[in-house]
Design an enzyme around this catalytic site. Structure first.
Site, PDB file in Angstrom:
ATOM      1  N   ASP A 133       0.836  -1.201   0.000  1.00  0.00           N
ATOM      2  CA  ASP A 133       0.000   0.000   0.000  1.00  0.00           C
ATOM      3  C   ASP A 133       0.874   1.254   0.000  1.00  0.00           C
ATOM      4  OD1 ASP A 133      -2.431  -1.283  -0.084  1.00  0.00           O
ATOM      5  OD2 ASP A 133      -2.525  -1.521   2.090  1.00  0.00           O
TER       6      ASP A 133
ATOM      7  N   ASN B 274      -5.252   8.553   1.698  1.00  0.00           N
ATOM      8  CA  ASN B 274      -5.492   7.900   2.999  1.00  0.00           C
ATOM      9  C   ASN B 274      -5.974   8.927   4.020  1.00  0.00           C
ATOM     10  OD1 ASN B 274      -5.006   5.198   2.696  1.00  0.00           O
ATOM     11  ND2 ASN B 274      -2.944   5.221   3.541  1.00  0.00           N
ATOM     12  N   GLU B 275      -5.075   9.860   4.366  1.00  0.00           N
ATOM     13  CA  GLU B 275      -5.445  10.827   5.391  1.00  0.00           C
ATOM     14  C   GLU B 275      -4.495  12.020   5.436  1.00  0.00           C
ATOM     15  OE1 GLU B 275      -2.344   8.993   6.270  1.00  0.00           O
ATOM     16  OE2 GLU B 275      -3.832   7.597   7.028  1.00  0.00           O
TER      17      GLU B 275
ATOM     18  N   ASP C 241      -3.240  15.311  21.112  1.00  0.00           N
ATOM     19  CA  ASP C 241      -2.023  15.036  20.335  1.00  0.00           C
ATOM     20  C   ASP C 241      -2.166  15.454  18.874  1.00  0.00           C
ATOM     21  OD1 ASP C 241      -0.899  14.037  22.578  1.00  0.00           O
ATOM     22  OD2 ASP C 241      -0.706  11.964  21.881  1.00  0.00           O
TER      23      ASP C 241
HETATM   24  P1  NAP Z   1       4.671   2.806   7.047  1.00  0.00           P
HETATM   25  O1  NAP Z   1       4.737   3.233   8.476  1.00  0.00           O
HETATM   26  O2  NAP Z   1       5.885   2.284   6.368  1.00  0.00           O
HETATM   27  O3  NAP Z   1       3.522   1.683   6.881  1.00  0.00           O
HETATM   28  C1  NAP Z   1       2.287   1.818   7.457  1.00  0.00           C
HETATM   29  C2  NAP Z   1       1.452   0.547   7.247  1.00  0.00           C
HETATM   30  O4  NAP Z   1       0.142   0.961   6.868  1.00  0.00           O
HETATM   31  C3  NAP Z   1       1.952  -0.406   6.169  1.00  0.00           C
HETATM   32  O5  NAP Z   1       1.773  -1.746   6.643  1.00  0.00           O
HETATM   33  C4  NAP Z   1       1.032  -0.111   5.009  1.00  0.00           C
HETATM   34  O6  NAP Z   1       0.841  -1.243   4.161  1.00  0.00           O
HETATM   35  C5  NAP Z   1      -0.251   0.174   5.745  1.00  0.00           C
HETATM   36  N1  NAP Z   1      -1.261   0.955   5.020  1.00  0.00           N
HETATM   37  C6  NAP Z   1      -1.116   1.999   4.169  1.00  0.00           C
HETATM   38  N2  NAP Z   1      -2.317   2.422   3.730  1.00  0.00           N
HETATM   39  C7  NAP Z   1      -3.258   1.623   4.321  1.00  0.00           C
HETATM   40  C8  NAP Z   1      -4.660   1.547   4.268  1.00  0.00           C
HETATM   41  N3  NAP Z   1      -5.383   2.396   3.529  1.00  0.00           N
HETATM   42  N4  NAP Z   1      -5.295   0.598   5.009  1.00  0.00           N
HETATM   43  C9  NAP Z   1      -4.604  -0.265   5.780  1.00  0.00           C
HETATM   44  N5  NAP Z   1      -3.252  -0.262   5.863  1.00  0.00           N
HETATM   45  C10 NAP Z   1      -2.594   0.681   5.150  1.00  0.00           C
HETATM   46  O7  NAP Z   1       4.073   4.020   6.229  1.00  0.00           O
HETATM   47  P2  NAP Z   1       3.870   4.202   4.685  1.00  0.00           P
HETATM   48  O8  NAP Z   1       4.128   2.919   3.941  1.00  0.00           O
HETATM   49  O9  NAP Z   1       4.614   5.410   4.303  1.00  0.00           O
HETATM   50  O10 NAP Z   1       2.309   4.502   4.654  1.00  0.00           O
HETATM   51  C11 NAP Z   1       1.777   5.682   5.205  1.00  0.00           C
HETATM   52  C12 NAP Z   1       0.447   5.285   5.783  1.00  0.00           C
HETATM   53  O11 NAP Z   1       0.691   4.515   6.936  1.00  0.00           O
HETATM   54  C13 NAP Z   1      -0.368   6.455   6.239  1.00  0.00           C
HETATM   55  O12 NAP Z   1      -1.160   6.969   5.206  1.00  0.00           O
HETATM   56  C14 NAP Z   1      -1.187   5.870   7.388  1.00  0.00           C
HETATM   57  O13 NAP Z   1      -2.491   5.449   6.981  1.00  0.00           O
HETATM   58  C15 NAP Z   1      -0.393   4.657   7.827  1.00  0.00           C
HETATM   59  N6  NAP Z   1       0.108   4.893   9.186  1.00  0.00           N
HETATM   60  C16 NAP Z   1      -0.468   4.195  10.195  1.00  0.00           C
HETATM   61  C17 NAP Z   1      -0.081   4.447  11.508  1.00  0.00           C
HETATM   62  C18 NAP Z   1      -0.744   3.688  12.595  1.00  0.00           C
HETATM   63  O14 NAP Z   1      -1.622   2.862  12.304  1.00  0.00           O
HETATM   64  N7  NAP Z   1      -0.412   3.966  13.851  1.00  0.00           N
HETATM   65  C19 NAP Z   1       0.914   5.364  11.793  1.00  0.00           C
HETATM   66  C20 NAP Z   1       1.486   6.054  10.746  1.00  0.00           C
HETATM   67  C21 NAP Z   1       1.059   5.812   9.424  1.00  0.00           C
HETATM   68  P3  NAP Z   1       2.003  -1.859   3.234  1.00  0.00           P
HETATM   69  O15 NAP Z   1       2.889  -2.636   4.153  1.00  0.00           O
HETATM   70  O16 NAP Z   1       1.237  -2.733   2.284  1.00  0.00           O
HETATM   71  O17 NAP Z   1       2.710  -0.736   2.550  1.00  0.00           O
END
Ligand code: NAP
Length: 276
Positions: A52, A131-132, A159
Site C-alpha cells: 500500500d 489515505n489521510e 495530540d
Molecule cells: P509505514 O509506516 O511504512 O507503513 C504503514 C502501514 O500501513 C503499512 O503496513 C502499510 O501497508 C499500511 N497501510 C497503508 N495504507 C493503508 C490503508 N489504507 N489501510 C490499511 N493499511 C494501510 O508508512 P507508509 O508505507 O509510508 O504509509 C503511510 C500510511 O501509513 C499512512 O497513510 C497511514 O495510513 C499509515 N500509518 C499508520 C499508523 C498507525 O496505524 N499507527 C501510523 C502512521 C502511518 P504496506 O505494508 O502494504 O505498505
C-alpha cells in the site's frame, strides 16, 4: 482503440524488481506501451508493485493526472488495500487488462479523496490525500478550534487530528479509534488523537463523519509549529492560519478486473482465520 500506455511504480526490493521486469515483458507481448512521467503522452494505467505504501507513492507522483488515469496494485508482501493482485497472478492480470480495454470504464471503481486547503500568511496551498491528512504540534499539545460549515464546533486539545478518506479509514484512522468506512461513501472522517477531555477542556471525543457537501476548518492557535502528514509525506509549518478539509471534487480510479469486496479485505487484513 489506442494501444494501452502504462507506467510501473515499484518498491525497492529484489522481488518487486523481478516482477516489474516480468510485467514489462508480458505487456510488450500484448502491445502495451511503457511510458515514463517525462514523456508527453500520459499513461492510462499505473501499476504499483510492492504494498500500500508503494501505491501511496504512485498516487502522489501522478496526483496531477488522476483525472485520466487509473491504478492497479500487485502486492509483494501481505495483502494490501490498494494492492490486490498476488505476484503469481501477473499473467492473469495482464490478460485481464487486455480484456478490459474493450470497455475500460466498466472495470473502474472510484474512491473519494480528502481535499486540504492550507491558508497561511504566504497564501494558499492545495493538497490531496488518498489515505489521510494529520496535524500535530511540534511543541506538544495541539490546540485548535474546529468549525463545521463555518460554525464553531469545538476547541480541540490533544495530540492531533486525523482527517481520513473511506479507503484510508483502515490506515492511521483505525489506530486512533475511527470507524472503518466503505469507500462507496462520499465522506471524510475527523478523528481526534488522544483528545484532552476533563472539566476544563471539553471536546466531543468521538470521530465524526462529514458528507460530501460539508466542510470543516481547523484553526490552530497562533505560535504553534505544526507537523502535517499527507499519506506518507511529512511537512513542518509555523505560519498556518486555517486548514479547510472536505471531500475532493475528483476521485481516484482503480481497475477492478475481478470482484474483491472491501469487507473481505478488511476481514483478511485484520481478522484472518478464526478458530471457532
Ligand atoms: P509505514 O509506516 O511504512 O507503513 C504503514 C502501514 O500501513 C503499512 O503496513 C502499510 O501497508 C499500511 N497501510 C497503508 N495504507 C493503508 C490503508 N489504507 N489501510 C490499511 N493499511 C494501510 O508508512 P507508509 O508505507 O509510508 O504509509 C503511510 C500510511 O501509513 C499512512 O497513510 C497511514 O495510513 C499509515 N500509518 C499508520 C499508523 C498507525 O496505524 N499507527 C501510523 C502512521 C502511518 P504496506 O505494508 O502494504 O505498505
Amino acid at each position: 482503440m489506442h494501444p494501452l500506455r502504462y507506467e510501473v511504480v515499484v518498491r525497492t526490493d529484489s522481488v518487486s524488481a523481478g516482477l516489474e521486469a516480468k510485467f514489462h515483458q508480458l505487456a510488450a507481448e500484448r502491445g502495451f506501451i511503457h511510458v515514463s512521467q517525462q514523456q508527453d503522452e500520459p499513461p492510462h494505467l499505473i501499476v504499483s508493485i510492492g504494498g500500500d505504501g508503494t501505491f501511496l507513492q504512485a498516487f502522489h507522483r501522478y496526483t496531477e493526472q488522476i483525472h485520466h488515469l487509473s491504478f492497479v496494485g500487485v502486492h509483494t508482501g501481505h495483502l494490501g488495500f490498494y494492492a490486490d493482485w498476488k505476484p503469481t497472478e501477473l499473467e492473469v492480470l495482464v490478460d485481464s487488462i487486455e480484456l478490459a480495454r474493450q470497455d475500460w470504464a466498466k472495470s473502474v471503481v472510484k474512491y473519494p479523496l480528502v481535499d486540504i486547503r492550507l491558508e497561511s500568511e504566504d497564501g494558499h496551498e492545495n493538497l490531496l490525500a488518498v489515505n489521510e491528512f494529520t496535524i500535530k504540534s511540534e511543541d506538544g499539545t495541539l490546540v485548535c478550534q474546529i468549525n463545521i460549515n463555518d460554525q464553531r464546533f469545538e476547541m480541540f486539545r490533544g495530540d492531533g487530528i486525523c482527517v481520513s478518506t473511506p479507503s484510508g479509514s483502515t490506515g492511521y484512522n483505525k489506530s486512533v479509534g475511527g470507524a472503518v468506512i466503505h469507500p462507496s461513501f462520499e465522506a471524510i472522517q475527523l478523528a481526534g488523537i488522544a483528545a484532552l477531555n476533563n472539566r476544563v477542556y471539553r471536546s466531543l471525543g468521538s470521530p465524526i463523519v462529514l458528507p460530501q457537501h460539508h466542510h470543516c476548518d481547523i484553526l490552530p492557535r497562533a505560535g504553534q509549529t505544526l507537523i502535517f502528514t499527507v499519506d506518507h509525506l511529512h511537512m513542518h509549518r509555523s505560519n498556518i492560519k486555517a486548514i479547510r478539509c472536505m471531500v475532493a471534487a475528483h476521485k481516484v480510479s482503480f481497475n477492478r478486473f475481478r470482484p474483491f469486496p472491501f469487507w473481505n479485505r478488511v476481514r483478511e487484513a485484520f481478522i484472518g482465520q478464526e478458530t471457532e
